[in-house]
Design a protein around this motif. Sequence first.
Motif, PDB file in Angstrom:
ATOM      1  N   LYS A 383       0.842  -1.204   0.000  1.00 28.93           N
ATOM      2  CA  LYS A 383       0.000   0.000   0.000  1.00 28.93           C
ATOM      3  C   LYS A 383       0.878   1.255   0.000  1.00 28.93           C
ATOM      4  CE  LYS A 383      -3.731   2.255   2.598  1.00 28.93           C
ATOM      5  NZ  LYS A 383      -4.603   2.150   3.806  1.00 28.93           N
ATOM      6  N   SER A 384       1.911   1.256   0.820  1.00 24.77           N
ATOM      7  CA  SER A 384       2.809   2.419   0.876  1.00 24.77           C
ATOM      8  C   SER A 384       3.558   2.590  -0.443  1.00 24.77           C
ATOM      9  CB  SER A 384       3.805   2.260   2.025  1.00 24.77           C
ATOM     10  OG  SER A 384       3.137   2.352   3.264  1.00 24.77           O
ATOM     11  N   LYS A 385       3.986   1.475  -1.030  1.00 21.85           N
ATOM     12  CA  LYS A 385       4.690   1.564  -2.315  1.00 21.85           C
ATOM     13  C   LYS A 385       3.765   2.137  -3.389  1.00 21.85           C
ATOM     14  CE  LYS A 385       5.028  -1.991  -4.966  1.00 21.85           C
ATOM     15  NZ  LYS A 385       5.386  -3.308  -5.556  1.00 21.85           N
ATOM     16  N   ASP A 386       2.513   1.667  -3.403  1.00 24.43           N
ATOM     17  CA  ASP A 386       1.563   2.170  -4.409  1.00 24.43           C
ATOM     18  C   ASP A 386       1.331   3.671  -4.237  1.00 24.43           C
ATOM     19  OD1 ASP A 386       1.384  -0.364  -5.428  1.00 24.43           O
ATOM     20  OD2 ASP A 386      -0.531  -0.841  -4.444  1.00 24.43           O
ATOM     21  N   LEU A 387       1.213   4.118  -2.983  1.00 24.45           N
ATOM     22  CA  LEU A 387       1.025   5.552  -2.740  1.00 24.45           C
ATOM     23  C   LEU A 387       2.264   6.339  -3.176  1.00 24.45           C
ATOM     24  CD1 LEU A 387      -0.747   5.437   0.754  1.00 24.45           C
ATOM     25  CD2 LEU A 387      -1.754   6.164  -1.435  1.00 24.45           C
ATOM     26  N   TYR A 388       3.437   5.763  -2.958  1.00 28.00           N
ATOM     27  CA  TYR A 388       4.673   6.419  -3.410  1.00 28.00           C
ATOM     28  C   TYR A 388       4.678   6.543  -4.930  1.00 28.00           C
ATOM     29  CZ  TYR A 388       9.602   6.952  -4.651  1.00 28.00           C
ATOM     30  OH  TYR A 388      10.780   7.380  -5.202  1.00 28.00           O
ATOM     31  N   ASN A 389       4.294   5.475  -5.603  1.00 30.56           N
ATOM     32  CA  ASN A 389       4.297   5.500  -7.064  1.00 30.56           C
ATOM     33  C   ASN A 389       3.317   6.509  -7.638  1.00 30.56           C
ATOM     34  OD1 ASN A 389       6.326   3.583  -7.459  1.00 30.56           O
ATOM     35  ND2 ASN A 389       4.875   1.859  -7.332  1.00 30.56           N
ATOM     36  N   GLN A 390       2.299   6.866  -6.840  1.00 28.08           N
ATOM     37  CA  GLN A 390       1.305   7.839  -7.309  1.00 28.08           C
ATOM     38  C   GLN A 390       1.758   9.289  -7.088  1.00 28.08           C
ATOM     39  OE1 GLN A 390      -2.379   6.806  -5.306  1.00 28.08           O
ATOM     40  NE2 GLN A 390      -2.275   4.684  -6.021  1.00 28.08           N
ATOM     41  N   LEU A 391       2.841   9.487  -6.376  1.00 22.26           N
ATOM     42  CA  LEU A 391       3.334  10.841  -6.138  1.00 22.26           C
ATOM     43  C   LEU A 391       3.881  11.450  -7.424  1.00 22.26           C
ATOM     44  CD1 LEU A 391       5.346  10.296  -2.795  1.00 22.26           C
ATOM     45  CD2 LEU A 391       3.018  11.213  -3.035  1.00 22.26           C
ATOM     46  N   SER A 392       3.864  12.780  -7.489  1.00 23.80           N
ATOM     47  CA  SER A 392       4.507  13.448  -8.615  1.00 23.80           C
ATOM     48  C   SER A 392       6.022  13.262  -8.492  1.00 23.80           C
ATOM     49  CB  SER A 392       4.158  14.933  -8.617  1.00 23.80           C
ATOM     50  OG  SER A 392       4.780  15.569  -7.501  1.00 23.80           O
ATOM     51  N   GLU A 393       6.735  13.513  -9.561  1.00 22.00           N
ATOM     52  CA  GLU A 393       8.194  13.350  -9.525  1.00 22.00           C
ATOM     53  C   GLU A 393       8.813  14.287  -8.488  1.00 22.00           C
ATOM     54  OE1 GLU A 393      11.366  11.273 -10.171  1.00 22.00           O
ATOM     55  OE2 GLU A 393       9.432  10.847 -11.133  1.00 22.00           O
ATOM     56  N   ALA A 394       8.260  15.511  -8.391  1.00 23.87           N
ATOM     57  CA  ALA A 394       8.787  16.476  -7.412  1.00 23.87           C
ATOM     58  C   ALA A 394       8.545  15.975  -5.985  1.00 23.87           C
ATOM     59  CB  ALA A 394       8.129  17.829  -7.611  1.00 23.87           C
ATOM     60  N   GLU A 395       7.377  15.390  -5.756  1.00 25.32           N
ATOM     61  CA  GLU A 395       7.082  14.869  -4.412  1.00 25.32           C
ATOM     62  C   GLU A 395       8.002  13.702  -4.068  1.00 25.32           C
ATOM     63  OE1 GLU A 395       2.327  15.805  -3.829  1.00 25.32           O
ATOM     64  OE2 GLU A 395       2.936  14.163  -5.175  1.00 25.32           O
ATOM     65  N   LYS A 396       8.246  12.829  -5.053  1.00 19.00           N
ATOM     66  CA  LYS A 396       9.176  11.711  -4.807  1.00 19.00           C
ATOM     67  C   LYS A 396      10.554  12.236  -4.434  1.00 19.00           C
ATOM     68  CE  LYS A 396       6.994   8.363  -7.940  1.00 19.00           C
ATOM     69  NZ  LYS A 396       7.108   7.641  -9.229  1.00 19.00           N
ATOM     70  N   GLN A 397      10.988  13.279  -5.128  1.00 20.93           N
ATOM     71  CA  GLN A 397      12.316  13.824  -4.827  1.00 20.93           C
ATOM     72  C   GLN A 397      12.352  14.425  -3.429  1.00 20.93           C
ATOM     73  OE1 GLN A 397      15.083  13.315  -6.599  1.00 20.93           O
ATOM     74  NE2 GLN A 397      13.705  12.003  -7.800  1.00 20.93           N
ATOM     75  N   ASN A 398      11.251  15.053  -3.006  1.00 18.73           N
ATOM     76  CA  ASN A 398      11.196  15.586  -1.638  1.00 18.73           C
ATOM     77  C   ASN A 398      11.282  14.462  -0.602  1.00 18.73           C
ATOM     78  OD1 ASN A 398      11.002  18.212  -2.515  1.00 18.73           O
ATOM     79  ND2 ASN A 398       8.775  18.340  -2.294  1.00 18.73           N
ATOM     80  N   LEU A 399      10.551  13.372  -0.863  1.00 19.92           N
ATOM     81  CA  LEU A 399      10.571  12.254   0.084  1.00 19.92           C
ATOM     82  C   LEU A 399      11.983  11.651   0.157  1.00 19.92           C
ATOM     83  CD1 LEU A 399       7.766   9.591   0.432  1.00 19.92           C
ATOM     84  CD2 LEU A 399      10.143   9.039   0.851  1.00 19.92           C
ATOM     85  N   ILE A 400      12.604  11.507  -0.999  1.00 26.64           N
ATOM     86  CA  ILE A 400      13.967  10.954  -1.018  1.00 26.64           C
ATOM     87  C   ILE A 400      14.945  11.911  -0.347  1.00 26.64           C
ATOM     88  CG2 ILE A 400      15.879  10.357  -2.573  1.00 26.64           C
ATOM     89  CD1 ILE A 400      13.753   9.185  -4.470  1.00 26.64           C
ATOM     90  N   LYS A 401      14.732  13.215  -0.531  1.00 29.29           N
ATOM     91  CA  LYS A 401      15.612  14.182   0.108  1.00 29.29           C
ATOM     92  C   LYS A 401      15.485  14.096   1.628  1.00 29.29           C
ATOM     93  CE  LYS A 401      17.358  18.863  -0.496  1.00 29.29           C
ATOM     94  NZ  LYS A 401      17.248  20.121  -1.260  1.00 29.29           N
ATOM     95  N   PHE A 402      14.266  13.863   2.091  1.00 30.25           N
ATOM     96  CA  PHE A 402      14.076  13.663   3.538  1.00 30.25           C
ATOM     97  C   PHE A 402      14.848  12.433   4.007  1.00 30.25           C
ATOM     98  CE2 PHE A 402      11.546  10.972   6.481  1.00 30.25           C
ATOM     99  CZ  PHE A 402      11.887  11.628   7.660  1.00 30.25           C
ATOM    100  N   LEU A 403      14.705  11.321   3.271  1.00 34.07           N
ATOM    101  CA  LEU A 403      15.403  10.093   3.676  1.00 34.07           C
ATOM    102  C   LEU A 403      16.915  10.285   3.659  1.00 34.07           C
ATOM    103  CD1 LEU A 403      13.198   7.484   1.780  1.00 34.07           C
ATOM    104  CD2 LEU A 403      13.276   7.876   4.248  1.00 34.07           C
ATOM    105  N   GLU A 404      17.387  11.073   2.707  1.00 36.20           N
ATOM    106  CA  GLU A 404      18.839  11.314   2.639  1.00 36.20           C
ATOM    107  C   GLU A 404      19.319  12.270   3.721  1.00 36.20           C
ATOM    108  OE1 GLU A 404      20.441  10.402  -1.722  1.00 36.20           O
ATOM    109  OE2 GLU A 404      19.401  12.328  -1.591  1.00 36.20           O
ATOM    110  N   SER A 405      18.391  12.941   4.376  1.00 33.41           N
ATOM    111  CA  SER A 405      18.790  13.823   5.484  1.00 33.41           C
ATOM    112  C   SER A 405      18.989  13.049   6.781  1.00 33.41           C
ATOM    113  CB  SER A 405      17.721  14.904   5.701  1.00 33.41           C
ATOM    114  OG  SER A 405      16.572  14.381   6.381  1.00 33.41           O
ATOM    115  N   LEU A 406      18.508  11.795   6.799  1.00 34.84           N
ATOM    116  CA  LEU A 406      18.543  11.033   8.048  1.00 34.84           C
ATOM    117  C   LEU A 406      19.948  10.541   8.354  1.00 34.84           C
ATOM    118  CD1 LEU A 406      15.257   8.949   7.681  1.00 34.84           C
ATOM    119  CD2 LEU A 406      15.611  11.067   8.950  1.00 34.84           C
TER     120      LEU A 406
END
Length: 406
Positions: A383-406
């Motif tokens: 379910k989480s993967k499907d919601l991720y795949n539905q994000l815009s490219e900009a939103e995906k990059q924001n989520l990845i940027k958050f993960l890379e901040s950890l």
Amino acid sequence: MKQNLVLAALSLAIIGLIACQKMLPKTPDNDEILDGPVDGLSNSQNAQFLAGDIAFNDEVFSPEKGLGPYFVATSCGSCHAGDGKGHPFTTLTRFGQSDTTGNKYLQYGAPQLQNRSIPGYAPEQIPAGASSAKFTPPANTGLGFLEALTDAQILSNADPNDNNGDGISGVPNYIAPPSFFTPKWYHQSVGGKYIGRFGKKAAAIDLLHQTVNAYNQDMGITSEYSPYEPGINGIEGIYADNVSEPEVESSNVLNVVFYLRTLKAPVQRNQADAAVIAGKQLFINTGCANCHVQQWTTPFSDIGALSNKTFYPYTDLLLHDMGSDLDDNYTEGVAKTSEWRTPPLWGLGLSKNSQGGKYFLLHDGRATSIDEAIKYHDGEAKKSKDLYNQLSEAEKQNLIKFLESL
């Protein structure tokens, strides 16, 4: 004249000093490295941390010091450069079986394949009929905070029957303890077994358990806790290597355990960055935080620096079914073949520093980007993967940027 010469010499010395300082590499900030102790250790605790650091990172074993005869690595630090994740060259192979009735290949050297050997011996082989999986060494930092949590805290997130209907179960891996295991006040026994917290399948109960196994299974080093060499191609017993037993002193083992307990937690970077803030909210909205639990607080610990501390590891320490693509047909404890312990995400953004400048993620390093790792998620994480795949490219990059901040 003499005074002028002195002034000239002083001037040259100052210029030289300034030039040398400019040539020296910049000291990294605390949030750019994984190594370093937790704040608040006493002088004696800092001394033990340093002794453990030396034993972990500097002590290299040779055949004259008890290495092997079968082994994977010659030192602890060789698999955890800078206390970070390993890479494909240091990936371990574990073997056994696909059901949860116990590993039937222990007499053949299971669960860990020693793929290297000293002269005169052939590397160990996986016996016919055994299943196997590859495990990339994890980062070491912050482990003491995870060890300090109570079993009750971990169980508070378990939902083995999915009673809340969110599609996520989360189960503990109950492990038969080794003979040297001493339960702490926060451990809860179920049928003589205890919750595993460390390892890809959560097969180690505490850091002493993990450390003793690493000495023995990774390097073929015996200790008072594990006095026998691993089974060698089906032959058990003491290897006559003319090195007195145990091959590592207990004080060294305990110093390494203390070092692992008191390594600092990774420090998040760029917390005020708008993209990181937005990415964190997307991480929550897509349900990633249901398993990658953000925040925990330790209870009392025998190490004061670990007591009553709030920290952010992004794990629930529980097993989850991750789907068929991540099913390696191999298990440990009661974990099913497709179940993996939720890995802590803290330090994720620094992983490339110890992985040759490139990501090697998931349990075996098969994903070479965070995006790819997310897309491997399935089963309870579908379910989480499907919601991720539905994000815009900009939103995906924001989520990845958050993960890379950890």
